[in-house]
Motif scaffolding. Structure first.
Motif: not given
Length: 59
Positions: A25-44
């Motif tokens: 997790l600590e090695s994720l890029t900003e783009d990867e964190v953004r993708v996680l955020s978008q996925l969470k929003q869609r799931m929520d």
């Protein structure tokens, strides 16, 4: 290195994970964190889930 505050805002607490997961997790890029955020929003947006199998993805 990932923005730990951004991960925490997603409900991910790296300090509570096993060291090898935290390292990933600590090695994720900003783009990867953004993708996680978008996925969470869609799931929520789907609403609550009544049960989980052994899939391993929890928010």
């Amino acid at each position: 290195m990932a923005d730990i505050a951004a991960l925490r805002a997603l409900g991910i607490a790296p300090d509570q994970l096993q060291p090898e997961y935290r390292e990933v997790l600590e090695s994720l890029t900003e783009d990867e964190v953004r993708v996680l955020s978008q996925l969470k929003q869609r799931m929520d947006s789907v609403g609550d889930v009544e049960g989980h199998g052994d899939g391993g993805v929890f928010w």
